[in-house]
Design a protein around this motif. Structure first.
Motif, short mmCIF file in Angstrom:
data_model
loop_
_atom_site.label_atom_id
_atom_site.label_comp_id
_atom_site.label_asym_id
_atom_site.label_seq_id
_atom_site.Cartn_x
_atom_site.Cartn_y
_atom_site.Cartn_z
N LEU A 1 -35.05 26.03 13.48
CA LEU A 1 -35.06 26.04 14.95
C LEU A 1 -34.32 24.83 15.51
CD1 LEU A 1 -38.68 27.27 15.79
CD2 LEU A 1 -36.54 28.57 15.75
N ALA A 2 -34.25 23.78 14.75
CA ALA A 2 -33.38 22.66 15.09
C ALA A 2 -32.03 22.89 14.42
CB ALA A 2 -33.98 21.34 14.61
N GLU A 3 -30.95 22.72 15.18
CA GLU A 3 -29.63 22.91 14.58
C GLU A 3 -29.09 21.62 13.99
OE1 GLU A 3 -27.06 24.38 17.57
OE2 GLU A 3 -26.95 22.50 18.70
N SER A 4 -29.74 20.49 14.33
CA SER A 4 -29.36 19.21 13.73
C SER A 4 -30.51 18.23 13.90
CB SER A 4 -28.09 18.64 14.38
OG SER A 4 -28.33 18.28 15.73
N PHE A 5 -30.48 17.16 13.11
CA PHE A 5 -31.47 16.10 13.26
C PHE A 5 -30.89 14.80 12.75
CE2 PHE A 5 -32.53 18.87 9.65
CZ PHE A 5 -32.42 18.02 8.55
N VAL B 1 -34.58 12.40 16.06
CA VAL B 1 -34.24 13.32 17.15
C VAL B 1 -33.80 14.65 16.55
CG1 VAL B 1 -32.62 13.81 19.02
CG2 VAL B 1 -33.66 11.56 18.84
N PHE B 2 -34.40 15.72 17.05
CA PHE B 2 -34.06 17.08 16.62
C PHE B 2 -33.44 17.82 17.80
CE2 PHE B 2 -37.33 15.58 13.85
CZ PHE B 2 -37.10 16.18 12.62
N LYS B 3 -32.21 18.28 17.63
CA LYS B 3 -31.55 19.08 18.65
C LYS B 3 -31.89 20.55 18.41
CE LYS B 3 -29.44 15.76 20.80
NZ LYS B 3 -29.85 15.39 22.19
N LEU B 4 -32.41 21.21 19.44
CA LEU B 4 -32.88 22.57 19.28
C LEU B 4 -31.73 23.57 19.35
CD1 LEU B 4 -36.13 22.52 21.45
CD2 LEU B 4 -35.83 21.98 19.02
N LYS C 1 -39.74 34.83 25.98
CA LYS C 1 -39.63 33.47 26.49
C LYS C 1 -38.69 32.64 25.64
CE LYS C 1 -42.24 29.20 27.20
NZ LYS C 1 -41.26 28.43 26.38
N ALA C 2 -37.84 31.85 26.28
CA ALA C 2 -36.90 31.00 25.56
C ALA C 2 -37.62 29.81 24.91
CB ALA C 2 -35.81 30.50 26.49
N LEU C 3 -37.23 29.48 23.70
CA LEU C 3 -37.77 28.29 23.03
C LEU C 3 -37.33 27.05 23.77
CD1 LEU C 3 -39.05 26.88 20.46
CD2 LEU C 3 -36.72 26.87 19.54
N GLY C 4 -38.27 26.13 24.02
CA GLY C 4 -37.95 24.88 24.68
C GLY C 4 -38.62 23.70 24.02
N ALA C 5 -38.24 22.51 24.48
CA ALA C 5 -38.79 21.29 23.90
C ALA C 5 -40.30 21.22 24.06
CB ALA C 5 -38.14 20.07 24.56
N GLY D 1 -33.51 18.72 23.14
CA GLY D 1 -33.94 17.99 21.95
C GLY D 1 -35.34 17.44 22.08
N VAL D 2 -35.90 17.01 20.95
CA VAL D 2 -37.19 16.33 20.93
C VAL D 2 -37.05 15.07 20.10
CG1 VAL D 2 -38.62 18.38 21.27
CG2 VAL D 2 -37.97 17.71 18.95
#
Length: 535
Positions: A109-113, A123-126, A136-140, A176-177
């Motif tokens: 679900l993260a495309e990079s970290f 930091v994980f970029k979604l 529902k769209a996935l969000g932080a 991101g988170v």
């Protein structure tokens, strides 16, 4: 945020993953060639045997029989503790990362970290365009909620011990988170790819159903009976899943499970017993699927209650184990001799200075005498729910008799074993599935406050070492820390661990796309994402 410490990015090409890394996750190959990696090299060759050369076929219904059947089945990732939960979870949910066949964290679900320089922040970029089953769209906020709920005592998460070092999870920009930690932890991407950290919608408290982002939607869920899922046509991985539907249920009896596969009543089964491998191979429609891995069976001796709170009794039992016989006869060669701790011999952090224990009846008698337990009798709880524990118990029982200790084997039913016997009876069998790194395994089982500390062995110095290992990047320092961890467990712990046990599964020859992932049966329990049925 520095990118010269640890970055990972991914893109999708024709429905397949093409990954590119920055600097290799803190040079992970040098310092975290994990528990999993020791088994993967052996399994890697097998993956090409099962991968189909033809284009995957869409459609069909897969019937899968697991080896555990429990009324405690759950749809709440925070409560996942059994293989049935893990497999079902992978059908319905995704985590930020996924664990590959080398024990590495790959984007999901993260495309990079990426991490900062001292690995105290990640930091994980979604991934964009991911939706839950209800649209529902996935969000932080969903990710923040899913991770932080493990810290809430009211949730009673099975993974709580893994997030004790976590300070906060916050949004980072629009997609991101940011994960902040009390101390360095190089294993965060791996941890967030484990079973308990699958992502649910913000605010979810009712887990009578499952609204995830996974490859399948829930159609039916009857705890202890069966689960039925249907394809998620809006899945974010193009072209996947291949199947229309999966029916998943447990058949606790290993003979009945294999008979169902041979008869064609099921398509896949987990946990083929070693003594049934030859029978399975005789069936032309059946293929055996073996994955070497650091899974281990242990006889847990609880250190907080009689009679196993006596160190000399524990040492006596450890010197009664005929490990070679267990590997050759009980496991039919599908395993590796262990040495009363959790690190496999091929691991780069394996403590080679510890003498390999074998059968030493004289030493066992010496410790029994010191314990004041000559000619004593104790009860050992075994079960089909712990693979091969009955047969291993019989081997131990014979050797114990030679030393003057009577071990009475009490065979417990599979259903209810984990709620009624595990971490309750002084002397009982346990099986531990691998975790992607030694740090995760140590944190789950040997920290004094770990929920799953099934021997209740508590040592402040051991706690300090386990905490230090998580943030140690230097390979030599990390190795020494793990040597010290193994020494304490070997010399004082309540774990009698005779062997590491391969995952051995079986499936119909028409099942394709299954690849070895040594975190669990049937491709690390993640078969739903990749398998397909040949017409």
């Amino acid at each position: 945020m520095s990118t010269n410490v640890a970055t990972y990015n991914e893109r999708w090409v024709s429905g397949e993953i093409v990954s590119t890394t920055g600097e290799e996750m803190l040079n992970r190959r040098q310092f975290t060639k994990s528990l999993i990696a020791t088994g993967t090299a052996l399994a890697a060759g097998a993956s090409s045997l099962n991968l189909a050369t033809a284009q995957p076929r869409r459609g069909g219904r897969l019937r899968v029989a697991g080896h555990v059947q429990s009324a405690q089945d759950t749809l709440d990732p925070a409560k996942f503790v059994q293989s049935t939960d893990y497999a079902r979870g992978h059908m319905l949910y995704n985590a930020l990362t996924r664990i590959d066949g080398n024990g590495q964290a790959q984007p999901e679900l993260a495309e990079s970290f990426e991490a900062n320089q001292d690995v105290t922040e990640w930091v994980f970029k979604l991934r964009k365009g991911v939706t839950f089953h209800d649209g529902k769209a996935l969000g932080a906020n969903d990710v923040i909620y899913s991770i932080m709920r493990h810290k809430d005592p009211k949730v009673a998460s099975a993974s709580k011990g893994l997030v004790d070092d976590l300070v906060e999870v916050t949004a980072d920009g629009t997609d991101g988170v940011r994960v902040k930690l009390k101390s360095p932890n190089a294993d965060i991407p791996v941890l967030l790819g484990t079973f308990g950290f699958m992502i649910v919608k913000k605010g979810t408290t009712d887990f009578s159903t499952a609204i995830g982002t996974g490859p399948f939607r829930l159609k039916e869920f009857s705890p202890g009976v069966r689960t039925v899922v249907t394809r998620n046509d809006n899945y974010f991985k193009p072209g996947r899943p291949y199947l229309d539907e999966i029916e998943y249920f447990g058949i606790a009896d290993p003979v009945a499970r294999l008979n169902a596969l041979i008869a064609g009543d099921i398509d896949m089964m987990s946990d083929l017993r070693p003594n049934a491998i030859d029978e399975a191979k005789k069936a032309s429609s059946v293929e055996v699927f073996s994955t070497p891995c650091p899974r281990f069976v242990q006889f847990a001796m609880m250190c907080d209650r009689e009679p196993t709170n006596n160190l000399d009794l524990r040492l006596a039992v450890k010197n009664m184990l005929d490990r070679e016989r267990i590997v050759k006869q009980v496991l039919n060669g599908y395993g590796v001799v262990a040495n009363d701790h959790f690190v496999m011999p091929k691991s780069p952090v394996y403590n080679s200075s510890l003498p390999q224990r074998g059968v030493d009846i004289d030493k066992a008698k010496f410790h029994l005498k010191k314990a004041g337990m000559e000619n004593a009798s104790i009860e050992l709880h075994v079960t089909d729910a712990v693979q091969n524990s009955i047969e291993m118990g019989l081997v131990l029982q014979r050797q114990a008799a030679l030393a003057g200790l009577t071990i009475n084997l009490k065979r417990e039913p599979s259903d209810g074993y984990w709620s009624n016997i595990w971490i309750k009876r002084p002397f009982h069998a346990v099986v531990w599935n691998p975790r992607p790194t030694e740090s995760l395994m140590a944190t789950l089982i040997w920290k004094s406050d770990a929920k799953w500390n099934d021997t209740q062995f508590k040592d402040p110095h051991l706690d300090q070492l386990i905490d230090a290992a998580r943030g140690t990047v230097d390979p030599d320092k990390r190795k020494q820390t793990f040597w010290d961890i193994q020494s304490i467990i070997y010399e004082q712990g309540g774990n009698a661990i005779p062997a590491f046990v391969n995952y051995i599964d079986a499936h119909s020859s028409k099942v394709k796309g299954l690849t070895p992932v040594p975190t669990g049966n049937l491709g690390g329990f993640n078969f739903a994402d990749s398998v397909w049925l040949e017409s």
